[in-house]
Design a protein around this motif. Sequence first.
Motif, PDB file in Angstrom:
ATOM      1  N   PHE A 121       0.757  -1.172  -0.093  1.00 32.34           N
ATOM      2  CA  PHE A 121       0.131   0.005  -0.075  1.00 32.34           C
ATOM      3  C   PHE A 121       1.031   1.311   0.167  1.00 32.34           C
ATOM      4  CE2 PHE A 121      -2.035   3.394   2.253  1.00 32.34           C
ATOM      5  CZ  PHE A 121      -3.070   3.603   1.657  1.00 32.34           C
ATOM      6  N   GLY A 122       1.993   1.276   0.877  1.00 29.93           N
ATOM      7  CA  GLY A 122       2.554   2.432   0.877  1.00 29.93           C
ATOM      8  C   GLY A 122       3.669   2.623  -0.356  1.00 29.93           C
ATOM      9  N   VAL A 123       4.083   1.739  -0.944  1.00 31.04           N
ATOM     10  CA  VAL A 123       4.565   1.693  -2.109  1.00 31.04           C
ATOM     11  C   VAL A 123       3.913   2.302  -3.352  1.00 31.04           C
ATOM     12  CG1 VAL A 123       5.762   0.418  -4.093  1.00 31.04           C
ATOM     13  CG2 VAL A 123       6.424   0.018  -1.671  1.00 31.04           C
ATOM     14  N   ARG A 124       2.674   1.779  -3.279  1.00 34.88           N
ATOM     15  CA  ARG A 124       1.717   2.342  -4.705  1.00 34.88           C
ATOM     16  C   ARG A 124       1.154   3.715  -4.153  1.00 34.88           C
ATOM     17  NH1 ARG A 124       0.168  -3.072  -4.008  1.00 34.88           N
ATOM     18  NH2 ARG A 124      -1.386  -2.669  -2.278  1.00 34.88           N
ATOM     19  N   ARG A 125       1.117   3.943  -3.046  1.00 30.06           N
ATOM     20  CA  ARG A 125       0.570   5.269  -2.557  1.00 30.06           C
ATOM     21  C   ARG A 125       1.638   6.405  -2.833  1.00 30.06           C
ATOM     22  NH1 ARG A 125      -1.356   9.769  -1.894  1.00 30.06           N
ATOM     23  NH2 ARG A 125      -2.065  10.588  -0.079  1.00 30.06           N
ATOM     24  N   PHE A 126       2.814   5.945  -2.550  1.00 30.76           N
ATOM     25  CA  PHE A 126       3.856   7.268  -2.373  1.00 30.76           C
ATOM     26  C   PHE A 126       4.952   7.161  -3.414  1.00 30.76           C
ATOM     27  CE2 PHE A 126       2.332   7.040   1.909  1.00 30.76           C
ATOM     28  CZ  PHE A 126       1.971   8.256   2.007  1.00 30.76           C
ATOM     29  N   LEU A 127       5.177   5.778  -3.963  1.00 33.72           N
ATOM     30  CA  LEU A 127       6.237   5.698  -4.722  1.00 33.72           C
ATOM     31  C   LEU A 127       5.900   5.222  -6.306  1.00 33.72           C
ATOM     32  CD1 LEU A 127       8.793   3.784  -2.300  1.00 33.72           C
ATOM     33  CD2 LEU A 127       8.589   6.142  -3.068  1.00 33.72           C
ATOM     34  N   GLN A 128       4.426   4.931  -6.494  1.00 29.98           N
ATOM     35  CA  GLN A 128       4.098   4.995  -7.832  1.00 29.98           C
ATOM     36  C   GLN A 128       2.520   5.651  -8.078  1.00 29.98           C
ATOM     37  OE1 GLN A 128       4.098   0.276  -7.417  1.00 29.98           O
ATOM     38  NE2 GLN A 128       4.475   0.362  -9.372  1.00 29.98           N
ATOM     39  N   PRO A 129       3.017   6.820  -7.723  1.00 35.69           N
ATOM     40  CA  PRO A 129       1.699   7.802  -7.990  1.00 35.69           C
ATOM     41  C   PRO A 129       1.079   8.111  -9.473  1.00 35.69           C
ATOM     42  CG  PRO A 129       3.561   9.022  -7.399  1.00 35.69           C
ATOM     43  CD  PRO A 129       4.060   7.797  -7.601  1.00 35.69           C
ATOM     44  N   GLU A 130      -0.198   8.452  -9.191  1.00 39.36           N
ATOM     45  CA  GLU A 130      -0.790   8.823 -10.666  1.00 39.36           C
ATOM     46  C   GLU A 130      -0.605  10.400 -10.745  1.00 39.36           C
ATOM     47  OE1 GLU A 130      -4.637   7.381 -10.891  1.00 39.36           O
ATOM     48  OE2 GLU A 130      -4.183   5.356 -11.035  1.00 39.36           O
ATOM     49  N   LEU A 131      -0.614  10.757 -11.727  1.00 39.59           N
ATOM     50  CA  LEU A 131      -0.465  12.428 -12.140  1.00 39.59           C
ATOM     51  C   LEU A 131      -1.540  13.133 -11.274  1.00 39.59           C
ATOM     52  CD1 LEU A 131       0.381  14.813 -13.653  1.00 39.59           C
ATOM     53  CD2 LEU A 131      -1.068  14.181 -15.298  1.00 39.59           C
ATOM     54  N   ASN A 132      -2.620  12.647 -11.203  1.00 40.74           N
ATOM     55  CA  ASN A 132      -3.660  13.415 -10.539  1.00 40.74           C
ATOM     56  C   ASN A 132      -3.486  13.615  -8.863  1.00 40.74           C
ATOM     57  OD1 ASN A 132      -4.757  14.292 -12.968  1.00 40.74           O
ATOM     58  ND2 ASN A 132      -6.817  13.106 -12.525  1.00 40.74           N
ATOM     59  N   THR A 133      -2.787  12.597  -8.351  1.00 45.55           N
ATOM     60  CA  THR A 133      -2.786  12.293  -7.157  1.00 45.55           C
ATOM     61  C   THR A 133      -1.339  13.504  -6.540  1.00 45.55           C
ATOM     62  OG1 THR A 133      -3.002   9.989  -7.204  1.00 45.55           O
ATOM     63  CG2 THR A 133      -1.640  10.881  -5.251  1.00 45.55           C
ATOM     64  N   LEU A 134      -0.501  13.669  -7.753  1.00 45.79           N
ATOM     65  CA  LEU A 134       0.444  14.625  -7.372  1.00 45.79           C
ATOM     66  C   LEU A 134      -0.148  16.227  -7.366  1.00 45.79           C
ATOM     67  CD1 LEU A 134       3.453  13.438  -9.403  1.00 45.79           C
ATOM     68  CD2 LEU A 134       2.672  12.927  -6.891  1.00 45.79           C
ATOM     69  N   ARG A 135      -1.295  16.319  -8.043  1.00 46.55           N
ATOM     70  CA  ARG A 135      -1.555  17.780  -8.631  1.00 46.55           C
ATOM     71  C   ARG A 135      -2.207  18.489  -7.246  1.00 46.55           C
ATOM     72  NH1 ARG A 135      -4.459  16.870 -14.592  1.00 46.55           N
ATOM     73  NH2 ARG A 135      -3.978  19.521 -14.505  1.00 46.55           N
ATOM     74  N   ASP A 136      -2.128  19.737  -7.081  1.00 44.84           N
ATOM     75  CA  ASP A 136      -2.622  20.552  -5.830  1.00 44.84           C
ATOM     76  C   ASP A 136      -4.063  20.471  -5.888  1.00 44.84           C
ATOM     77  OD1 ASP A 136      -3.015  21.903  -3.715  1.00 44.84           O
ATOM     78  OD2 ASP A 136      -1.704  23.882  -4.437  1.00 44.84           O
ATOM     79  N   PRO A 137      -4.771  19.959  -4.959  1.00 48.47           N
ATOM     80  CA  PRO A 137      -6.109  20.027  -4.932  1.00 48.47           C
ATOM     81  C   PRO A 137      -6.828  21.249  -4.508  1.00 48.47           C
ATOM     82  CG  PRO A 137      -5.649  18.924  -3.033  1.00 48.47           C
ATOM     83  CD  PRO A 137      -4.267  19.378  -3.536  1.00 48.47           C
ATOM     84  N   VAL A 138      -5.775  22.394  -4.200  1.00 51.22           N
ATOM     85  CA  VAL A 138      -6.484  23.728  -3.872  1.00 51.22           C
ATOM     86  C   VAL A 138      -6.571  24.788  -5.022  1.00 51.22           C
ATOM     87  CG1 VAL A 138      -5.883  25.588  -2.331  1.00 51.22           C
ATOM     88  CG2 VAL A 138      -5.443  23.375  -1.501  1.00 51.22           C
ATOM     89  N   ALA A 139      -7.705  25.492  -5.110  1.00 48.45           N
ATOM     90  CA  ALA A 139      -7.974  26.322  -6.292  1.00 48.45           C
ATOM     91  C   ALA A 139      -7.089  27.702  -6.019  1.00 48.45           C
ATOM     92  CB  ALA A 139      -9.238  26.985  -6.579  1.00 48.45           C
ATOM     93  N   ALA A 140      -7.185  28.252  -4.700  1.00 50.81           N
ATOM     94  CA  ALA A 140      -6.508  29.462  -4.130  1.00 50.81           C
ATOM     95  C   ALA A 140      -5.766  29.050  -3.187  1.00 50.81           C
ATOM     96  CB  ALA A 140      -7.398  30.403  -4.101  1.00 50.81           C
ATOM     97  N   ALA A 141      -4.297  29.035  -3.651  1.00 51.45           N
ATOM     98  CA  ALA A 141      -3.314  28.711  -2.388  1.00 51.45           C
ATOM     99  C   ALA A 141      -2.591  29.729  -2.013  1.00 51.45           C
ATOM    100  CB  ALA A 141      -2.262  27.498  -3.157  1.00 51.45           C
ATOM    101  N   LEU A 142      -3.438  30.501  -0.972  1.00 50.21           N
ATOM    102  CA  LEU A 142      -3.145  31.421  -0.199  1.00 50.21           C
ATOM    103  C   LEU A 142      -2.059  30.803   0.942  1.00 50.21           C
ATOM    104  CD1 LEU A 142      -5.946  33.998   0.409  1.00 50.21           C
ATOM    105  CD2 LEU A 142      -4.068  34.224  -1.037  1.00 50.21           C
ATOM    106  N   ARG A 143      -1.117  31.687   1.821  1.00 48.85           N
ATOM    107  CA  ARG A 143      -0.442  31.151   2.800  1.00 48.85           C
ATOM    108  C   ARG A 143      -1.462  31.078   3.862  1.00 48.85           C
ATOM    109  NH1 ARG A 143       4.744  31.694   1.095  1.00 48.85           N
ATOM    110  NH2 ARG A 143       5.111  33.313  -0.517  1.00 48.85           N
ATOM    111  N   ALA A 144      -0.875  30.674   5.144  1.00 48.15           N
ATOM    112  CA  ALA A 144      -1.557  30.330   6.298  1.00 48.15           C
ATOM    113  C   ALA A 144      -2.147  31.903   6.783  1.00 48.15           C
ATOM    114  CB  ALA A 144      -0.776  29.910   7.533  1.00 48.15           C
ATOM    115  N   GLY A 145      -3.498  31.739   7.509  1.00 47.72           N
ATOM    116  CA  GLY A 145      -4.119  33.235   7.959  1.00 47.72           C
ATOM    117  C   GLY A 145      -5.287  33.464   6.703  1.00 47.72           C
TER     118      GLY A 145
END
Length: 266
Positions: A121-145
């Motif tokens: 599970f760990g190998v597939r999740r972290f070392l064989q990721p799919e493209l969409n797994t790597l993409r940022d799921p946030v539309a507006a990536a502001l800093r904290a606050g």
Amino acid sequence: PVALDPAFGVVARYEFTGAGGTLVAERRGEEFWIVRPIEDRADPMFFAELERHLQKLAPSRTLPDTAGGPFGLDPPRAEARMTNAEGETWALQIGDETPIGAQVYARAGGPGRPILLLDGFGVRRFLQPELNTLRDPVAAALRAGPADSLTVLVPGRELWARREPTAERWIAREPPDLELDAARVNQVVRLLRGPNLSGYPPWGVDPAQLGLASPRAVWVLHQAARHETVRVGRATSNLKGVFVFPSGRAYPAVLSSDHFRLLVDG
């Protein structure tokens, strides 16, 4: 030990190669960006979890075998390769799944090294990721606050409002006589700032087909000198999402349709 040695330092580049091709991500300042097969902002949470996984990586068993052929390691089925700022590399080759149990055969360092059994599970999740797994799921990536102010543009109308931190409310400056419901404004801001991108249209789709050539709304979130702009198009056919152009990115995405009415004309 198979875990990535802390002396290796900060990883500057990740390459994940498998049956579907090669994914490459590079560190740019405080962020990671996917650079192959497309250029897109990467999910910072994924890479933070990946780094923790690499530091704790440990085999459940080390086999006495060194010939990788019987285990799908000559050539390997997949490979994860890391490069540090000095150009040094560390690679883990990934082979077949074990006949019994949720494990995979692997090898660190190339031919001649011992065969390892790693958690599948760990190998597939972290070392064989799919493209969409790597993409940022946030539309507006502001800093904290919190955001300081926002601008909303819809055809024929414009809103500019600032956040009043002491009273936790939003005050409209343009038009000046508009009363704003802070709870509803914050619902949309949280939608844009949260991990709410749920998918991606096929590559090369015409933005006009998604309602993004002439957006239904444009939201700009301001935070000190930083601002993030999200263009909003039409709803998806199943009405569970809405097409958007995430801020600073070249490819459209699907945002959860929660608060859709507020997002496009609220």
